[in-house]
Write a protein that holds these residues in place. Structure first.
Motif, PDB file in Angstrom:
ATOM      1  N   ASN A 522       0.860  -1.184   0.000  1.00  0.00           N
ATOM      2  CA  ASN A 522       0.000   0.000   0.000  1.00  0.00           C
ATOM      3  C   ASN A 522       0.896   1.235   0.000  1.00  0.00           C
ATOM      4  N   ASP A 523       0.275   2.404   0.048  1.00  0.00           N
ATOM      5  CA  ASP A 523       1.062   3.633  -0.067  1.00  0.00           C
ATOM      6  C   ASP A 523       1.400   4.247   1.291  1.00  0.00           C
ATOM      7  N   ASN A 524       1.348   3.432   2.339  1.00  0.00           N
ATOM      8  CA  ASN A 524       1.660   3.914   3.685  1.00  0.00           C
ATOM      9  C   ASN A 524       2.960   3.261   4.159  1.00  0.00           C
ATOM     10  N   HIS A 525       3.941   4.082   4.501  1.00  0.00           N
ATOM     11  CA  HIS A 525       5.235   3.560   4.928  1.00  0.00           C
ATOM     12  C   HIS A 525       5.618   4.183   6.268  1.00  0.00           C
ATOM     13  N   TRP A 526       6.013   3.348   7.180  1.00  0.00           N
ATOM     14  CA  TRP A 526       6.355   3.771   8.541  1.00  0.00           C
ATOM     15  C   TRP A 526       7.841   3.514   8.753  1.00  0.00           C
ATOM     16  N   VAL A 527       8.627   4.571   8.921  1.00  0.00           N
ATOM     17  CA  VAL A 527      10.073   4.447   9.032  1.00  0.00           C
ATOM     18  C   VAL A 527      10.512   4.910  10.414  1.00  0.00           C
ATOM     19  N   THR A 528      11.339   4.084  11.077  1.00  0.00           N
ATOM     20  CA  THR A 528      11.828   4.372  12.432  1.00  0.00           C
ATOM     21  C   THR A 528      13.340   4.191  12.459  1.00  0.00           C
ATOM     22  N   ASN A 529      13.989   4.893  13.374  1.00  0.00           N
ATOM     23  CA  ASN A 529      15.433   4.777  13.532  1.00  0.00           C
ATOM     24  C   ASN A 529      15.776   3.580  14.417  1.00  0.00           C
ATOM     25  N   PHE A 530      16.624   2.679  13.894  1.00  0.00           N
ATOM     26  CA  PHE A 530      17.053   1.495  14.643  1.00  0.00           C
ATOM     27  C   PHE A 530      18.579   1.434  14.670  1.00  0.00           C
ATOM     28  N   SER A 531      19.104   0.756  15.695  1.00  0.00           N
ATOM     29  CA  SER A 531      20.547   0.543  15.808  1.00  0.00           C
ATOM     30  C   SER A 531      20.797  -0.756  16.557  1.00  0.00           C
ATOM     31  N   GLY A 534      26.053  -1.210  20.981  1.00  0.00           N
ATOM     32  CA  GLY A 534      27.490  -1.418  20.876  1.00  0.00           C
ATOM     33  C   GLY A 534      28.066  -1.015  19.538  1.00  0.00           C
ATOM     34  N   LYS A 535      27.184  -0.695  18.571  1.00  0.00           N
ATOM     35  CA  LYS A 535      27.648  -0.243  17.254  1.00  0.00           C
ATOM     36  C   LYS A 535      27.153   1.181  17.031  1.00  0.00           C
ATOM     37  N   PRO A 536      28.014   2.059  16.514  1.00  0.00           N
ATOM     38  CA  PRO A 536      27.636   3.473  16.407  1.00  0.00           C
ATOM     39  C   PRO A 536      26.628   3.778  15.304  1.00  0.00           C
ATOM     40  N   ALA A 537      26.558   2.942  14.279  1.00  0.00           N
ATOM     41  CA  ALA A 537      25.715   3.257  13.123  1.00  0.00           C
ATOM     42  C   ALA A 537      24.234   3.183  13.472  1.00  0.00           C
ATOM     43  N   GLU A 538      23.443   4.127  12.915  1.00  0.00           N
ATOM     44  CA  GLU A 538      21.993   4.132  13.042  1.00  0.00           C
ATOM     45  C   GLU A 538      21.389   4.038  11.642  1.00  0.00           C
ATOM     46  N   TYR A 539      20.250   3.378  11.548  1.00  0.00           N
ATOM     47  CA  TYR A 539      19.650   3.129  10.244  1.00  0.00           C
ATOM     48  C   TYR A 539      18.165   3.487  10.280  1.00  0.00           C
ATOM     49  N   ASP A 540      17.685   4.027   9.156  1.00  0.00           N
ATOM     50  CA  ASP A 540      16.252   4.216   8.971  1.00  0.00           C
ATOM     51  C   ASP A 540      15.676   2.908   8.452  1.00  0.00           C
ATOM     52  N   VAL A 541      14.777   2.323   9.240  1.00  0.00           N
ATOM     53  CA  VAL A 541      14.241   1.000   8.936  1.00  0.00           C
ATOM     54  C   VAL A 541      12.728   1.096   8.823  1.00  0.00           C
ATOM     55  N   GLU A 542      12.186   0.516   7.774  1.00  0.00           N
ATOM     56  CA  GLU A 542      10.732   0.470   7.642  1.00  0.00           C
ATOM     57  C   GLU A 542      10.198  -0.633   8.549  1.00  0.00           C
ATOM     58  N   ASP A 543       9.115  -0.331   9.259  1.00  0.00           N
ATOM     59  CA  ASP A 543       8.572  -1.335  10.174  1.00  0.00           C
ATOM     60  C   ASP A 543       7.056  -1.415  10.058  1.00  0.00           C
ATOM     61  N   ASN A 544       6.535  -2.523  10.531  1.00  0.00           N
ATOM     62  CA  ASN A 544       5.099  -2.771  10.496  1.00  0.00           C
ATOM     63  C   ASN A 544       4.711  -3.468  11.794  1.00  0.00           C
ATOM     64  N   ALA A 545       3.528  -3.131  12.299  1.00  0.00           N
ATOM     65  CA  ALA A 545       2.995  -3.777  13.500  1.00  0.00           C
ATOM     66  C   ALA A 545       1.943  -4.794  13.071  1.00  0.00           C
ATOM     67  N   ILE A 546       2.077  -6.040  13.523  1.00  0.00           N
ATOM     68  CA  ILE A 546       1.218  -7.122  13.050  1.00  0.00           C
ATOM     69  C   ILE A 546       0.764  -7.970  14.229  1.00  0.00           C
TER      70      ILE A 546
END
Length: 814
Positions: A522-531, A534-546
């Motif tokens: 669908n045209d709805n996208h939910w993006v959250t910051n995950f890491s 112990g690792k410095p990098a952060e990533y924008d990750v698409e997520d869904n609640a099911i």
């Protein structure tokens, strides 16, 4: 002027003597200019035409652009303003007679026996006064309607809603209607034809201070750091745009000084639909690509007409020589030939523009009406205005000059003595041959680009129709509802979902129900910051609640670990399931089960499962990073139901709507087929492929006619030469081989250029090819073969005619 009129009269006589040439040239120009004028009228209606309000030239849009990295909440687009920022600009500016603010992204449910989803606007209470659009019945807003948050429960209804839902009831003024569970007193009816200041027409307008009532999940009115309001101002008479910018920049600088690290610039322009920077840039970028494609068709038409005029000019060499011998200068001859070219362009331009203005509005309405389910209906005014007419006139002049200048220069430089001796006889010297061949090569090259693009898009569309996204969609209905706007909090929303699921489960034929925040594709996208801790990098990750059972219903296997349990979903436990790609990214070479993934900066989630990659976000591509979370209590107001059943979609949909009305008649439930999500991707691909295919077919027609015309003319001018060759012993195969070799040489050169050019720019189409390579070998082999076959056929017909020449007759041919 007298000489010009003389040129026009003479040109009309010459064109009238050659009706076949004139008709063919006018048709080619009409097709080229018509498609370009039509597509420009769509762009004009979408992004260039001023708003449909009185004295629209005084209305400007104001947007703010933030520089550097700042923390800003966004509700809609980042260039919008907060309510406190609007108040500051309104109170301190010296250039506007009225500055209005409105929320351009508001939807609400109309209840009370007329349930429907509506699009409307929260507006400042000077909205109608500043736009000079006064209600046809009742009144607009007054400042007391916006005096305090939640105190102005009044509404102005759109004329179309008033007539369609309320039967044009004149007594509706003073009565109440229910929007998102709140009763609003109707104080006015907007004037007929007025739909607001967005391309999606508004059905109602309410005071901006009612924001929290209509959108109870977020207090935007009280958040000074959120972008949610669009600003339009009516400039005072006599105030220049430069003064407007200077005045508003002073206010912007004052706001920046009070916020450390903030640097703002303002984008101020005459207000149009799609006028905000993101929308404007997107519209102009897409329009640029489309106009280039349509411009290539016009280029083919120009080359086609130029070839026709070159052949005609060569045939008129004796006429030109006689005129020069009696004193006419070269410029005089060029002007005469350009006049004829411009007359052809004018006739073609008028015919093409009339056809475009008549057909493109109907075509646009057809396309808009066939957009995917749930897409808001866009209203565009495609009536030609001075800008569109000027564009069509400019194209006409450019076409006339481009198609006539080279033939005019060539014809005017011919040697007088040679032309008088040879007359209009055989084309033995092949004068202008290199120019004709160059024009053919240009036509073929451009046609090759358009046809390969069409081939790629057709392949992409076919792939979109047949691709396996990695999950099952058949037999599943989706029930969508927006409980947040209905005032549901966590516990009431959970109770509503629970009761609805119980009732739906009892419907005949229903054998499974699961919940999800958003359904795949669908045209709805939910993006959250995950890491990863112990690792410095952060990533924008698409997520869904099911909910539990989601994977088994849609057929995405858990390849490692397990699904969520009912207890984890009910409690909103801190667990997660990741996709295979996500697991490899965060824990390469390790077992992800039991690992910790941090959501934001505080919530640690334990990985309990790994799901197979699937095309849940974009058709033709799996998301780079994707995480599934349990649909706990905080998600209940956002969830949709996926319902599996064998009783047929119509029966399931009717049953779901019926039980939803039993649970809460004021909640609007939209029931669709899960497969309809594919249409979100297929419809745009279908439109683009259809458009590209039409352009390719038009280009192929013009190029084919061009090749045929050049070869036919060359054969006719070489009749005497062919007769001599056949008298000296050449047979039909020799003649045909000679003509085909000479005619296909520029075709092959143009084809090679077109293939190379398309290979260099085909990446532009990558986003809508759904996994097909932008250099797909099938398209790059089949399309050139097809085009070369058409060109060979266009050359073969006149070449075959040449083999039938009677040598005796040919030797007498002049």
């Amino acid at each position: 002027m007298q000489i010009l009129l003389q040129d026009v009269r003479y040109g009309l006589r010459m064109l009238g003597r050659n009706p076949g040439f004139t008709a063919l040239a006018v048709l080619a120009i009409a097709l080229g200019i018509g498609v370009n004028a039509g597509i420009f009228s769509v762009l004009n209606g979408a992004a260039l035409r001023m708003l449909p309000v009185p004295r629209a030239e005084q209305i400007v849009s104001v947007d703010q652009i933030f520089h550097g990295k700042i923390n800003r909440n966004v509700h809609g687009e980042p260039t919008l303003f907060s309510y406190s920022e609007y108040q500051e600009y309104r109170a301190n500016n010296h250039v506007f007679s009225g500055l209005i603010a409105y929320d351009p992204f508001l939807s609400a449910t109309l209840a009370g026996g007329r349930s429907r989803q509506l699009y409307g606007q929260l507006t400042s209470c000077n909205y109608f006064d500043a736009l000079n659009e006064h209600p046809s019945m009742g009144r607009g807003f007054v400042e007391t309607d916006c005096a305090a948050p939640g105190a102005g429960a009044v509404v102005v209804l759109g004329d179309e809603l008033w007539q369609g839902a309320f039967g044009a009831d004149a007594s509706l003024i003073g009565k109440r209607v229910v929007l998102n569970r709140t009763a609003f007193t109707v104080i006015g009816i907007a004037p007929p034809g007025f739909g607001g200041t967005e391309p999606i027409p508004s059905s109602f307008w309410v005071p901006i201070t009612m924001q929290l009532v209509l959108e109870p999940d977020a207090d935007l009115l009280g958040d000074a750091n959120v972008s949610w309001l669009a600003l339009l101002g009516r400039v005072k008479p006599g105030v220049s745009m430069g003064k407007v910018r200077a005045d508003l920049n002073l206010i912007a600088n004052g706001i920046d000084e009070r916020h450390a690290g903030r640097k703002t610039s303002l984008a101020i322009r005459t207000a149009t639909f799609l006028g905000r920077p993101e929308e404007h840039n997107l519209a102009l970028g897409a329009a640029a690509v489309i106009l280039v494609a349509f411009g290539l068709v016009l280029l083919i038409a120009c080359a086609n007409v130029a070839n026709l005029m070159l052949a005609r000019a060569t045939a008129r060499q004796r006429e030109m020589a006689i005129r020069r011998s009696v004193g006419a200068g070269r410029w005089r001859l060029i002007r005469q030939l350009l006049t004829e070219s411009l007359m052809l362009a004018l006739m073609g331009g008028v015919a093409g523009s009339v056809l475009a203005f008549w057909s493109f509005e109907a075509l646009s309405n057809f396309v808009i009406s066939h957009l995917p389910h749930g897409t808001p209906q866009i209203v565009l005014n495609l009536t030609p205005d001075l800008r569109v007419l000027g564009y069509a006139l400019l194209l006409t002049v450019i076409t006339g000059v481009a198609s006539g200048l080279a033939p005019a220069l060539h014809a005017s430089q011919a040697d007088v003595n040679t032309s008088l001796k040879e007359g209009d006889g055989p084309f033995g010297s092949q004068g202008g041959g290199w120019l004709r061949h160059s024009l053919v090569a240009v036509q073929v090259a451009v046609c090759m680009i358009l046809l390969i693009a069409a081939g790629l898009l057709m392949r992409g569309l076919y792939f979109a129709q047949t691709v396996d996204p990695g999950f099952t969609m058949s037999g599943i209905a989706v029930a969508s509802m927006d409980l947040r706007t209905q005032g549901y909090k966590e516990e009431p929303a959970a109770a509503f979902e629970r009761r609805l699921k119980e009732k739906v489960a009892g419907l005949p034929g229903v054998d499974g129900i699961v919940e999800a925040r958003q359904t795949p594709l669908n045209d709805n996208h939910w993006v959250t910051n995950f890491s990863v801790p112990g690792k410095p990098a952060e990533y924008d990750v698409e997520d869904n609640a099911i909910s539990q059972g989601y994977f088994s219903m849609i057929g995405i296997p858990i390849v490692r670990g397990r699904d969520f349990t009912e207890e984890e979903v009910r409690a909103g436990a801190n667990v997660a399931i990741v996709t295979e790609t996500t697991a490899r990214k965060f824990w390469p070479g390790e077992d992800p089960i039991g690992k910790i993934l941090r959501e934001g900066d505080k919530t640690d989630l334990q990985i309990v499962g790994v799901a197979r990659d699937a095309q849940v976000s974009h058709l033709g591509a799996t998301p780079k990073l994707y995480v599934y979370l349990p649909a706990g209590p905080k998600e209940q107001s956002r969830l949709q139901l996926l319902i599996h059943g064998g009783g047929g979609f119509a029966a399931v949909a009717a049953g779901v709507r019926g039980v939803a009305a039993d649970v809460d008649p004021d909640v609007m439930v939209d029931v669709t087929k899960f497969e309809d999500n594919l249409e979100i991707w297929r419809v745009p691909a279908r439109i683009v492929a259809g458009l590209s295919g039409s352009l390719g077919a038009l280009a192929l027609l013009l190029a084919g006619v061009g090749v045929y015309g050049v070869v036919s003319y060359a054969v006719s001018r070489r009749t005497r030469e062919i007769g001599i060759r056949m008298t000296l012993g050449a047979d039909g195969r020799d003649v045909m081989g000679m003509i085909l070799r000479q005619s296909m040489r520029p075709v092959l050169i143009g084809a090679a250029i077109g293939i190379a050019a398309c290979a260099g720019v085909s990446w532009v189409l990558s986003s809508i090819l759904f996994g097909i390579s932008a250099r797909d070998p099938i398209a790059f082999v089949f399309v050139p073969g097809f085009l070369l076959g058409i060109a060979l056929l266009a050359s073969y017909v006149p070449a075959r005619r040449a083999t039938k020449v009677n040598p005796v007759v040919a030797l007498r041919y002049e």
